[in-house]
Design a protein around this motif. Structure first.
Motif, PDB file in Angstrom:
ATOM      1  N   PHE A   1      18.154  -3.874  -9.946  1.00  0.00           N
ATOM      2  CA  PHE A   1      17.411  -2.674 -10.290  1.00  0.00           C
ATOM      3  C   PHE A   1      16.187  -2.628  -9.395  1.00  0.00           C
ATOM      4  O   PHE A   1      15.405  -3.577  -9.354  1.00  0.00           O
ATOM      5  N   THR A   2      16.027  -1.517  -8.666  1.00  0.00           N
ATOM      6  CA  THR A   2      14.943  -1.379  -7.694  1.00  0.00           C
ATOM      7  C   THR A   2      13.934  -0.363  -8.207  1.00  0.00           C
ATOM      8  O   THR A   2      14.311   0.701  -8.699  1.00  0.00           O
ATOM      9  N   ARG A   3      12.657  -0.700  -8.110  1.00  0.00           N
ATOM     10  CA  ARG A   3      11.638   0.254  -8.545  1.00  0.00           C
ATOM     11  C   ARG A   3      10.408   0.154  -7.652  1.00  0.00           C
ATOM     12  O   ARG A   3      10.139  -0.879  -7.053  1.00  0.00           O
ATOM     13  N   ARG A   4       9.685   1.249  -7.606  1.00  0.00           N
ATOM     14  CA  ARG A   4       8.440   1.306  -6.861  1.00  0.00           C
ATOM     15  C   ARG A   4       7.294   0.977  -7.789  1.00  0.00           C
ATOM     16  O   ARG A   4       7.130   1.592  -8.837  1.00  0.00           O
ATOM     17  N   GLY A   5       6.472   0.010  -7.401  1.00  0.00           N
ATOM     18  CA  GLY A   5       5.286  -0.344  -8.156  1.00  0.00           C
ATOM     19  C   GLY A   5       4.079   0.383  -7.615  1.00  0.00           C
ATOM     20  O   GLY A   5       4.194   1.379  -6.897  1.00  0.00           O
ATOM     21  N   ASP A   6       2.888  -0.120  -7.912  1.00  0.00           N
ATOM     22  CA  ASP A   6       1.664   0.538  -7.495  1.00  0.00           C
ATOM     23  C   ASP A   6       1.520   0.606  -5.977  1.00  0.00           C
ATOM     24  O   ASP A   6       0.863   1.498  -5.465  1.00  0.00           O
ATOM     25  N   GLY A   7       2.132  -0.334  -5.253  1.00  0.00           N
ATOM     26  CA  GLY A   7       1.939  -0.326  -3.815  1.00  0.00           C
ATOM     27  C   GLY A   7       3.160  -0.665  -2.997  1.00  0.00           C
ATOM     28  O   GLY A   7       3.060  -0.871  -1.791  1.00  0.00           O
TER      29      GLY A   7
ATOM     30  N   ASP B   1       0.755  -1.244   0.000  1.00  0.00           N
ATOM     31  CA  ASP B   1       0.000   0.000   0.000  1.00  0.00           C
ATOM     32  C   ASP B   1       0.790   1.302   0.000  1.00  0.00           C
ATOM     33  O   ASP B   1       0.244   2.323  -0.357  1.00  0.00           O
ATOM     34  N   ALA B   2       2.004   1.332   0.510  1.00  0.00           N
ATOM     35  CA  ALA B   2       2.589   2.651   0.659  1.00  0.00           C
ATOM     36  C   ALA B   2       4.086   2.617   0.534  1.00  0.00           C
ATOM     37  O   ALA B   2       4.667   1.650   0.120  1.00  0.00           O
ATOM     38  N   ARG B   3       4.683   3.687   0.962  1.00  0.00           N
ATOM     39  CA  ARG B   3       6.114   3.901   0.790  1.00  0.00           C
ATOM     40  C   ARG B   3       6.893   3.224   1.907  1.00  0.00           C
ATOM     41  O   ARG B   3       6.494   3.246   3.052  1.00  0.00           O
ATOM     42  N   PRO B   4       8.064   2.615   1.594  1.00  0.00           N
ATOM     43  CA  PRO B   4       8.877   2.023   2.642  1.00  0.00           C
ATOM     44  C   PRO B   4       9.508   3.071   3.533  1.00  0.00           C
ATOM     45  O   PRO B   4       9.789   4.187   3.099  1.00  0.00           O
ATOM     46  N   GLY B   5       9.759   2.688   4.776  1.00  0.00           N
ATOM     47  CA  GLY B   5      10.366   3.629   5.698  1.00  0.00           C
ATOM     48  C   GLY B   5      11.852   3.794   5.488  1.00  0.00           C
ATOM     49  O   GLY B   5      12.413   4.819   5.846  1.00  0.00           O
TER      50      GLY B   5
ATOM     51  N   GLY C   1       9.341  -4.189   0.440  1.00  0.00           N
ATOM     52  CA  GLY C   1       8.440  -3.697   1.457  1.00  0.00           C
ATOM     53  C   GLY C   1       7.784  -2.378   1.119  1.00  0.00           C
ATOM     54  O   GLY C   1       7.990  -1.778   0.081  1.00  0.00           O
ATOM     55  N   SER C   2       6.965  -1.940   2.059  1.00  0.00           N
ATOM     56  CA  SER C   2       6.259  -0.668   1.987  1.00  0.00           C
ATOM     57  C   SER C   2       5.982  -0.244   3.413  1.00  0.00           C
ATOM     58  O   SER C   2       6.250  -0.971   4.365  1.00  0.00           O
ATOM     59  N   ALA C   3       5.422   0.936   3.585  1.00  0.00           N
ATOM     60  CA  ALA C   3       5.095   1.379   4.936  1.00  0.00           C
ATOM     61  C   ALA C   3       4.088   0.448   5.584  1.00  0.00           C
ATOM     62  O   ALA C   3       4.106   0.215   6.779  1.00  0.00           O
ATOM     63  N   ALA C   4       3.191  -0.108   4.756  1.00  0.00           N
ATOM     64  CA  ALA C   4       2.176  -1.009   5.297  1.00  0.00           C
ATOM     65  C   ALA C   4       2.745  -2.375   5.634  1.00  0.00           C
ATOM     66  O   ALA C   4       2.274  -3.051   6.536  1.00  0.00           O
ATOM     67  N   THR C   5       3.780  -2.798   4.912  1.00  0.00           N
ATOM     68  CA  THR C   5       4.365  -4.117   5.119  1.00  0.00           C
ATOM     69  C   THR C   5       5.874  -4.016   5.140  1.00  0.00           C
ATOM     70  O   THR C   5       6.531  -4.359   4.169  1.00  0.00           O
TER      71      THR C   5
END
Length: 362
Positions: free
Chosen positions: A301-307, A14-18, A332-336
């Protein structure tokens, strides 16, 4: 078996990693792949479904593969057989250095260029979440591609059985009673999928029609591969003209496919390594091990997807220039929050090369 693994990565968080560096991308030093010197357990709760990458191998361009309209294909890459072993003389300290060393080793390689069959063997794996832990669903795929008229082209599939992915997953699996099979819901209109720890039988089937060959998710033909330039800038231009977004991540995936998956000449593989060396956003992960325990060095190569954040990794043996594996990781993401990251899917390049043996029969 009627389905083929697809080369896609789906991010479902869901969101951005910390843990981000100033330019908004995760610090790659926190996400080393199967580190030889340090290992960390990974979270067991994820909502990311990794996908199995797959592409084709083939025989020499001068040889016409017959039967069912099969496409002739260009000269294959050198065999990635044997364990990776970064030599003392090859000690790259950056992604660019590693990729340029791999290019030089590829230029210098000498491999057999003829035989009755070109054979490519790969192990594909995918993490599946089952309650409190993850299991690895594994599949062995062989391709036998004939060099002469009259010999069939065949594929061999074998389910290698499922097992817990990490030590933490294994502990949770044992606490769950060490089940020997799991059932998951299949696609709409299909029966449930049963995954088991048991190794399945080898299944052999004929390859009919054009060989499925992909670059960064787009179909290519034998003629396309035969015409690929062997100069890095020209190769990048050729790929950019075919890729819809012209983004560096697309070029990374395309270069990875050329050095690891597709039947191209050593000169084209070396050019692909040099093209990758000049891309922005390619990170160096240092010495790692693939899923078969072979040592190599990884770029990513690291990229941000939809969530959430995902990372594609290429593991190379700098001593030979051979690609050992590719891996898809969820960072990961902020949610996970995923800590050091979670391996979601992988392809191990077991071996490839010519043989005079007869192909398996369906």
């Amino acid at each position: 078996m009627t389905t083929r693994p697809e080369d896609v990565m789906q991010l479902l968080a869901d969101a951005r990693p910390g843990r981000l560096d100033p330019d908004g991308r995760p610090d790659p030093a926190n996400y080393t792949a199967q580190s030889v010197t340090r290992r960390r357990s990974v979270p067991r709760r994820l909502i990311l479904a990794g996908a199995l990458p797959m592409a084709a191998a083939a025989t020499a361009v001068a040889l016409v593969l017959t039967g069912g309209g099969t496409d002739p294909v260009p000269a294959p890459p050198g065999s990635p057989a044997g364990p990776g072993s970064p030599g003392a003389a090859a000690t790259p300290g950056s992604a660019r250095e590693l990729l340029l060393v791999a290019a030089a080793q590829t230029d210098a390689s000498a491999t057999a260029t003829s035989g009755r069959y070109w054979v490519r063997v790969q192990e594909h794996g995918e993490r599946k979440e089952v309650g409190r832990y993850g299991i690895a669903s594994r599949l062995l795929i062989e391709r036998w591609l004939a060099s002469a008229a009259g010999d069939p082209n065949v594929e061999v599939y074998q389910n290698l059985g499922a097992a817990p992915v990490t030590a933490a997953d294994e502990a949770a699996w044992k606490a769950d009673g060490s089940p020997q099979q799991w059932t998951e819901t299949g696609p709409k209109g299909t029966p449930p999928i049963v995954r088991t720890t048991a190794v399945g039988p080898r299944q052999v089937r004929a390859i009919r029609g054009l060989l499925p060959m992909m670059i960064a998710g787009r179909q290519v033909t034998a003629a396309d591969l035969a015409g690929l330039p062997s100069e890095p800038g020209a190769l990048k231009s050729w790929l950019t003209a075919r890729l819809p977004q012209h983004a560096d991540d697309d070029l990374f995936y395309a270069g990875r496919d050329l050095v690891a998956e597709l039947p191209v000449s050593a000169a084209v593989r070396a050019a692909a390594y040099r093209m990758l060396a000049d891309l922005q956003g390619v990170d160096f992960l240092g010495v790692v091990q693939d899923r078969q325990g072979r040592s190599g060095m990884a770029v990513a190569f690291t990229r941000r997807g939809d969530g959430g954040w995902g990372q594609q990794r290429l593991i190379v043996d700098p001593g030979t220039g051979r690609a050992l594996a590719q891996e898809s990781w969820f960072l990961g993401s902020a949610a996970t929050p995923a800590g050091p990251g979670t391996l979601m899917s992988w392809t191990v390049y077991v071996r490839a090369g010519f043989t005079d043996e007869a192909a398996p029969t369906p």
